[in-house]
Scaffold this motif. Structure first.
Motif, mmCIF file in Angstrom:
data_model
loop_
_atom_site.group_PDB
_atom_site.id
_atom_site.type_symbol
_atom_site.label_atom_id
_atom_site.label_comp_id
_atom_site.label_asym_id
_atom_site.label_seq_id
_atom_site.Cartn_x
_atom_site.Cartn_y
_atom_site.Cartn_z
ATOM 1 N N ASP A 142 0.903 -1.197 0.027
ATOM 2 C CA ASP A 142 0.093 0.080 0.027
ATOM 3 C C ASP A 142 0.892 1.293 0.114
ATOM 4 O O ASP A 142 0.627 2.213 -0.676
ATOM 5 N N PHE A 143 2.064 1.416 0.761
ATOM 6 C CA PHE A 143 2.769 2.268 0.885
ATOM 7 C C PHE A 143 3.357 2.690 -0.529
ATOM 8 O O PHE A 143 3.517 3.793 -0.982
ATOM 9 N N GLU B 107 10.713 -3.348 3.758
ATOM 10 C CA GLU B 107 10.438 -3.490 5.246
ATOM 11 C C GLU B 107 11.339 -3.153 6.287
ATOM 12 O O GLU B 107 11.206 -3.169 7.399
ATOM 13 N N GLN B 108 12.731 -3.234 5.841
ATOM 14 C CA GLN B 108 13.502 -3.012 6.642
ATOM 15 C C GLN B 108 14.745 -1.894 6.163
ATOM 16 O O GLN B 108 14.400 -1.282 5.231
ATOM 17 N N GLU B 109 15.523 -1.851 6.753
ATOM 18 C CA GLU B 109 16.627 -0.663 6.333
ATOM 19 C C GLU B 109 17.801 -0.665 5.291
ATOM 20 O O GLU B 109 18.297 0.052 5.078
ATOM 21 N N LEU B 110 17.821 -2.171 4.983
ATOM 22 C CA LEU B 110 18.790 -2.877 3.990
ATOM 23 C C LEU B 110 18.115 -2.888 2.648
ATOM 24 O O LEU B 110 17.015 -2.923 2.255
ATOM 25 N N PHE B 111 19.136 -2.855 1.602
ATOM 26 C CA PHE B 111 18.872 -3.526 0.108
ATOM 27 C C PHE B 111 18.345 -2.493 -0.715
ATOM 28 O O PHE B 111 18.358 -2.630 -1.771
ATOM 29 N N THR B 112 17.739 -1.480 -0.499
ATOM 30 C CA THR B 112 17.114 -0.584 -1.315
ATOM 31 C C THR B 112 18.219 0.044 -2.234
ATOM 32 O O THR B 112 17.927 0.037 -3.445
ATOM 33 N N ARG B 113 19.244 0.288 -1.653
ATOM 34 C CA ARG B 113 20.148 1.058 -2.729
ATOM 35 C C ARG B 113 20.965 0.049 -3.641
ATOM 36 O O ARG B 113 21.102 0.491 -4.705
ATOM 37 N N SER B 114 20.878 -1.087 -3.115
ATOM 38 C CA SER B 114 21.799 -2.075 -3.810
ATOM 39 C C SER B 114 20.930 -2.600 -4.856
ATOM 40 O O SER B 114 21.425 -2.779 -6.016
ATOM 41 N N VAL B 115 19.661 -2.839 -4.583
ATOM 42 C CA VAL B 115 18.681 -3.117 -5.722
ATOM 43 C C VAL B 115 18.487 -1.976 -6.618
ATOM 44 O O VAL B 115 18.740 -2.230 -8.006
ATOM 45 N N ALA B 116 18.551 -0.780 -6.425
ATOM 46 C CA ALA B 116 18.436 0.311 -7.415
ATOM 47 C C ALA B 116 19.491 0.607 -8.091
ATOM 48 O O ALA B 116 19.367 0.516 -9.505
ATOM 49 N N GLN B 117 20.578 0.260 -7.592
ATOM 50 C CA GLN B 117 21.972 0.413 -8.501
ATOM 51 C C GLN B 117 21.899 -0.809 -9.521
ATOM 52 O O GLN B 117 22.066 -0.604 -10.827
ATOM 53 N N THR C 1 13.114 2.986 3.275
ATOM 54 C CA THR C 1 13.179 1.973 4.188
ATOM 55 C C THR C 1 12.039 1.704 5.086
ATOM 56 O O THR C 1 11.003 2.499 5.139
ATOM 57 N N GLY C 2 12.144 0.701 5.833
ATOM 58 C CA GLY C 2 10.974 0.326 6.664
ATOM 59 C C GLY C 2 10.274 1.450 7.586
ATOM 60 O O GLY C 2 9.069 1.765 7.640
ATOM 61 N N ASN C 3 11.308 2.096 8.495
ATOM 62 C CA ASN C 3 10.957 3.106 9.387
ATOM 63 C C ASN C 3 11.025 4.533 8.625
ATOM 64 O O ASN C 3 10.977 5.554 9.441
ATOM 65 N N LEU C 4 11.360 4.663 7.424
ATOM 66 C CA LEU C 4 11.808 5.948 6.771
ATOM 67 C C LEU C 4 12.975 6.755 7.312
ATOM 68 O O LEU C 4 13.033 8.047 7.150
#
Length: 349
Positions: free
Chosen positions: A14-15, A88-98, A120-123
């Motif tokens: 949803d987010f 949902e957590q603080e990891l992986f967003t940058r590596s996947v985007a790269q 990230t999960g808690n922004l």
């Protein structure tokens, strides 16, 4: 009205749907949720909207990228993309985007400066922005998504005639396969406005990590805490350039220390002026493997963080170990020529 193609593998949370809504407000959209739905995306505006699970995976994303790759290296030719990632957590967003940016770029997709919004999960990754925007973290995220989508739809870059090109390297002329490969490229750039700068030992000190206020203070004076060759020669050359070519031998799957120091020290220039109208290219040679790791580091440091444009096919990559081996790589002259032609045709603002 222009159309944005939203690649949202699996549909997303949803987010993430809120993020997409903010990015596409007032824009006609076509949603692509799985590998069976992919139309011809050449010359289109694309939003990659990615939901990651706790392990940092989205299987449908890999399936979509695989289908595009199988269509050939022009599958996204002329397209322009941006990326939004929620985890949902603080990891992986940058590596996947790269990985998404690198893969799409290899297929012909260009990316504007600052092409990514991460949630990230808690922004918590947006707290620095919160100090500026004075909104809740969710509101900050949605505002950044709105800016991202607006920039994508309004960006129509035009080719720069007679561009100023700066080339940065820290290699030895007599042993570097990477520099040899650049010299092959340069043979097809005769008569162009090119300035080569050698980042030498003893001339570069890495960033001290000054406070924002201190860095801003020095940037207004076209200077830096450390001064030296960075502010006297390299930063002024980058500021005047339309494109910067990074000559990067693969050192342990990373950009060399001296060039990394240049990137770190570039913050003082970035504080003073954004770099959206400048393009980056790179020549990368690995002794064994991992050229993509270096290319992704450049994408993250220079485009996601420092706002340089990423033209299609921005990196020329090859594998060569012993000195001079690059000369014997099959088809390397043809690749050097194609890279030179693409470089001249894709320096845009």
């Amino acid at each position: 009205m222009s159309t944005a193609y939203v690649i949202i593998p699996g549909g997303g949370s949803d987010f993430l749907q809120k993020m997409v809504g903010a990015a596409t407000e007032g824009t006609e959209t076509i949603m692509i949720r799985d590998a069976k739905e992919i139309p011809d995306l050449r010359n289109e505006k694309i939003i990659f909207a990615i939901e990651l699970n706790g392990a940092g995976y989205n299987i449908a994303l890999f399936e979509i990228l695989s289908v595009l790759w199988d269509r050939g290296m022009d599958a996204l030719l002329g397209a322009q993309g941006v990326v939004m990632v929620h985890c949902e957590q603080e990891l992986f967003t940058r590596s996947v985007a790269q990985n998404v940016i690198f893969t799409a770029n290899q297929l012909g997709c260009r990316f504007q400066g600052h092409p990514l919004v991460e949630a990230t999960g808690n922004l918590a990754n947006l707290r620095t922005w919160q100090k500026t925007l004075h909104k809740s973290l969710e509101e900050v995220c949605l505002e950044l998504c709105g800016r991202l989508g607006k920039a994508l739809m309004e960006d129509h870059p035009l080719k720069i005639e007679r561009p100023k090109i700066v080339v940065l390297h820290a290699s030895a002329h007599n042993t570097s396969n990477t520099l040899d490969l650049w010299n092959m490229v340069k043979e097809y750039l005769e008569g162009q406005d090119i300035q080569e700068l050698h980042v030498e030992n003893g001339t570069i000190v890495d960033c001290k990590g000054c406070s924002y206020t201190t860095c801003k203070h020095f940037s207004k004076r076209n200077s830096c805490f450390y001064g030296g060759a960075i502010v006297q020669e390299i930063l002024p050359a980058i500021e005047k350039a339309d494109a910067v070519v990074w000559i990067c031998p693969n050192y342990n799957d990373a950009v060399s220390a001296k060039l990394t120091a240049v990137i770190n020290r570039m913050t003082v220039l970035y504080r003073r002026t954004k770099l959206y109208d400048k393009s980056i290219f790179s020549v990368i040679v690995s002794g064994n493997s991992g050229s993509d790791s270096v290319a992704k580091q450049l994408i993250s440091a220079l485009s996601v963080n420092k706002s340089f444009r990423i033209p299609p096919y921005f990196a020329l990559m090859a594998t060569a170990n012993d000195p001079g081996e690059i000369q014997r790589v099959p088809g390397i002259q043809e690749k050097a020529k194609a890279f030179a032609e693409n470089l001249l045709g894709e320096i845009k603002a």
